[in-house]
Enzyme design. Structure first.
Site, PDB file in Angstrom:
ATOM      1  CD  GLU A 353       6.770  -5.389 -10.473  1.00 22.75           C
ATOM      2  OE1 GLU A 353       7.722  -5.817  -9.801  1.00 22.75           O
ATOM      3  OE2 GLU A 353       5.835  -4.710 -10.000  1.00 22.75           O
ATOM      4  CG  HIS A 384      27.268  18.187 -16.790  1.00 24.85           C
ATOM      5  ND1 HIS A 384      28.275  18.940 -17.357  1.00 24.85           N
ATOM      6  CD2 HIS A 384      26.187  19.015 -16.713  1.00 24.85           C
ATOM      7  CE1 HIS A 384      27.840  20.170 -17.575  1.00 24.85           C
ATOM      8  NE2 HIS A 384      26.571  20.241 -17.196  1.00 24.85           N
ATOM      9  CE  LYS A 512       8.399 -12.443  -3.074  1.00 23.10           C
ATOM     10  NZ  LYS A 512       7.160 -11.663  -3.286  1.00 23.10           N
TER      11      LYS A 512
END
Length: 548
Positions: A353, A384, A512
Site C-alpha cells: 500500500e 511444505h 470504493k
C-alpha cells in the site's frame, strides 16, 4: 526532483550487475572467510545476517552511493522534523512522534505535537487499567472478558498482528477478537462466542464513516441492544478510536471513551497511536510502552547511524538490488514462530500500500519496478507448501527468515528442531546442491549409473537464492516494536529511491467510489446506471438470483 534513471549510481549499478550477475554465493563464501562477520548487524535485540545475498563490497558501495544521490539522508531528516513529505495530501508523516520516548519537541505547523501524543497515551493507560483491573463493569456489573475490535486495514492488521505475536504477554481474563470483513460471517462468528454483559467493542475509524467498519459496528450495536434493551448501556460497552466527536456521540459512545489520533498518522503506520488501544488493553500499559521503546530504539538507530551500518537502509537497498536489477517481483516473509503468523499480512499492507505506485512525486511515470508482491507464511508450513518454488523455481525471490533465539515453549526439543530448519534453509538456499554432489549421494545409495543420470537434473539445486536472516533474542514487546519499525523505515527508504509518495493510497479509493454506485443498484435504491457490459450482466445476475 531527482529521477532514479538520471542518477550516476543507477548506471554504475547496471554495469556492475552485468559484471557480477553470474557470481555464486557459495564461491564468495569460500573466497572470503570474513564475509559473515562483515555482513552482520545487531540493533538492540535484533540481529541481521545479510551475508547470504548476491552482493559484494562493490555492490553495497554503489547502493549506498545511489541512496545518497537519491536524497535518502535528507528525506529521512525531513520526516523526523515534521515536514509535509506526504505531498499529495499535504501532510506531515510522524508515526515516529508516537514513540518519541525522549519527549523532545516535534513541530507540525509551528505546534509541538508531543503534548497531544502524551495526553492520549495517558488516557489510553487509564482506560486500559480500569478494564484490566476489573473496575470497569458492564451494564450488569460484570467485568469485561472479551474485547472486539472492529476496524479495517491499518485499524485491524496492526493490533491483530501485535496481539497475536505477543499472546504470552496478554491478560489471562481477556479474549481478543478482530472483525474487519463486511461479509457478515466474521462478525456473526465472533458474536456467537461472546456475551453482551461482558464484551467491550472498540470501533476504530478515523472519520467514523468507513462503510465496512460502520456496517459491522451498527450490526454489533443492534445485537447488543437486543440483549441489553437500554441505549444508555452502550456507553459501558463501546469505545471509539476516531476524530469525529459528533458521529461517535450519535452512535451512543461516551466522548470520554473516544481516543483520537491525527492526520499525520497513516493507517498502516498507526498501531503506535490510539489505534493500538486493543494492544494496550491486552498487554497492559507497561508492555505497550516497551513496544514503543523498541520502536524508538530503531528510530534512533535509523536517523543517527551512517547508511553503511544502518539496518533498515541496508535491507531497503538489498531489496532495490533484486527488484530493479534482477527483476525479482516478489518477496517472501517467513517467520519461524506460530505467534508471528500474521506478520506477513501486516508487512504486505505496509509495503504494497505504501510503495505500490506508478508515478513519481512530480507526477511522471516511474519507468521502473516499485513495490514487490509481499507474501508468506510461517516458515515450517512454508517448507511444505511453497519452498519448492523458492528452491527450484524459475523466479528469483528474496526471503526474510525471521526467528527467535530464545524458546517460547517448555516442550523439549521443539525449538531446536525449529532453529535447525531456519539455519538449514538459509544454507540450502545459498549453497544448493551440485550435480556432482547428487551423483555421489545416489551412488552411495547403491543406485545404478543410468538411473543416477536420469535423476541428477531433478535433484540438483542451483542455490544462489538470497535470504536475510532476522533473529530476535526473544519475542517480546520491545523487540516486536523494533522489528515493525525496521520494516516501516525499510519501506520508506525504498520509496525515496523510487521517487514516490509512500504515504498516500489513492488506489484504495476508486473501487470504493464505484461500489457506492453499484450498492444502490443492488438494493434497488437507485436506477440502473451505465456500466460496461460485463458489470451490467453481473448486476443483473445478482438481481435475478435474489428475486427468486
Amino acid at each position: 526532483m531527482k529521477h532514479l534513471h538520471d542518477l550516476p549510481a543507477w548506471s554504475k549499478l547496471w554495469n556492475h550487475f552485468d559484471d557480477s550477475k553470474t557470481l555464486h554465493m557459495r564461491e564468495m563464501f569460500e573466497q572470503d572467510p570474513q564475509r559473515a562477520e562483515r555482513y552482520w548487524l545487531q540493533v538492540g535485540g535484533l540481529t541481521l545476517d545479510y551475508s547470504k545475498n548476491r552482493i559484494n563490497d562493490e555492490t553495497m558501495s554503489l547502493l549506498f552511493e545511489l541512496a545518497r544521490e537519491a536524497g535518502v539522508p535528507e528525506r529521512m531528516r525531513q520526516m523526523f522534523h515534521g515536514e509535509k513529505i506526504n505531498t499529495t495530501e499535504n501532510r506531515a508523516v510522524l508515526h515516529v512522534a508516537l514513540r518519541n520516548r525522549t519527549n523532545s519537541p516535534i513541530m507540525v505547523d509551528g505546534e509541538d505535537v508531543m503534548p497531544k501524543v502524551n495526553r492520549v497515551l495517558q488516557r489510553m493507560g487509564e482506560f486500559a487499567h480500569e478494564v484490566r483491573s476489573g473496575s470497569w463493569l458492564g451494564y450488569t456489573n460484570q467485568v469485561i472478558t472479551d474485547v472486539v475490535n472492529i476496524g479495517i486495514g491499518g485499524s485491524d492488521l496492526g493490533p491483530l498482528t501485535m496481539c497475536t505475536a505477543l499472546k504470552p504477554f496478554g491478560h489471562p481474563r481477556l479474549n481478543m477478537h478482530f472483525v474487519s470483513n463486511v461479509d457478515g460471517s466474521q462478525l456473526r462468528d465472533v458474536l456467537s462466542k461472546v456475551h453482551p454483559e461482558t464484551t467491550l467493542f472498540i470501533i476504530a475509524s478515523k472519520t467514523f464513516t468507513t462503510q465496512e467498519t460502520l456496517t459491522n459496528a451498527l450490526t454489533a450495536r443492534e445485537w447488543f441492544l437486543n440483549h441489553a434493551g437500554d441505549e444508555e448501556a452502550v456507553a459501558k460497552h463501546f469505545a471509539a478510536v476516531s476524530t469525529n466527536r459528533k458521529a461517535v456521540a450519535e452512535f451512543g459512545i461516551d466522548i470520554a471513551n473516544m481516543f483520537e489520533f491525527w492526520d499525520w498518522v497513516g493507517g498502516r503506520y498507526s498501531l503506535w497511536s490510539a489505534i493500538g488501544l486493543p494492544i494496550m488493553l491486552y498487554l497492559g500499559e507497561e508492555n505497550f510502552i516497551e513496544m514503543l521503546n523498541g520502536a524508538h530504539l530503531m528510530d534512533q538507530h535509523f536517523i543517527n547511524t551512517p547508511l553503511e551500518r544502518n539496518l533498515p537502509v541496508i535491507l531497503a537497498l538489498i531489496g532495490i538490488w533484486y527488484i530493479n536489477y534482477y527483476g525479482g517481483g516478489s518477496h517472501v516473509i517467513a517467520p519461524y514462530d506460530q505467534h508471528l503468523h500474521r506478520l506477513p499480512k501486516f508487512i504486505q499492507q505496509l509495503d504494497m500500500e505504501s510503495n505500490g505506485k506508478q508515478v513519481t512525486l512530480d507526477g511522471k511515470a516511474v519507468g521502473h519496478e516499485t513495490s514487490p508482491i509481499i507474501w508468506g507464511e510461517t516458515g515450517i508450513n512454508g517448507q511444505h507448501a511453497f519452498f519448492q518454488l523458492l528452491h527450484q523455481g524459475t523466479h528469483i525471490t528474496p526471503i526474510d527468515l525471521i526467528a527467535s533465539l530464545e524458546k517460547r515453549s517448555n516442550l523439549p526439543g521443539h525449538h531446536e528442531i525449529l532453529l535447525a530448519n531456519v539455519f538449514a534453509q538459509a544454507e540450502a538456499f545459498m549453497c544448493g546442491k551440485t550435480p556432482d554432489e547428487v551423483r555421489a549421494e545416489l551412488k552411495a545409495q547403491g543406485m545404478d549409473e543410468a538411473r543416477i543420470e536420469e535423476l541428477v537434473p531433478h535433484k540438483t539445486f542451483s542455490g544462489n537464492r538470497p535470504t536475510n536472516l532476522i533473529l530476535m533474542d526473544k519475542v517480546n514487546p520491545r523487540n516486536m516494536g523494533s522489528l515493525i519499525a525496521m520494516y516501516e523505515h525499510k519501506t520508506f527508504v525504498q520509496g525515496i529511491i523510487w521517487g514516490i509518495n509512500s504515504f498516500d493510497q489513492w488506489g484504495v479509493e476508486l473501487g470504493k467510489q464505484l461500489a457506492k454506485t453499484i450498492l444502490g443498484e443492488l438494493t434497488g435504491e437507485t436506477e440502473p446506471q451505465k456500466h460496461d457490459s460485463s458489470t451490467e450482466r453481473l448486476i443483473n445476475l445478482y438481481l435475478q438470483t435474489n428475486r427468486k
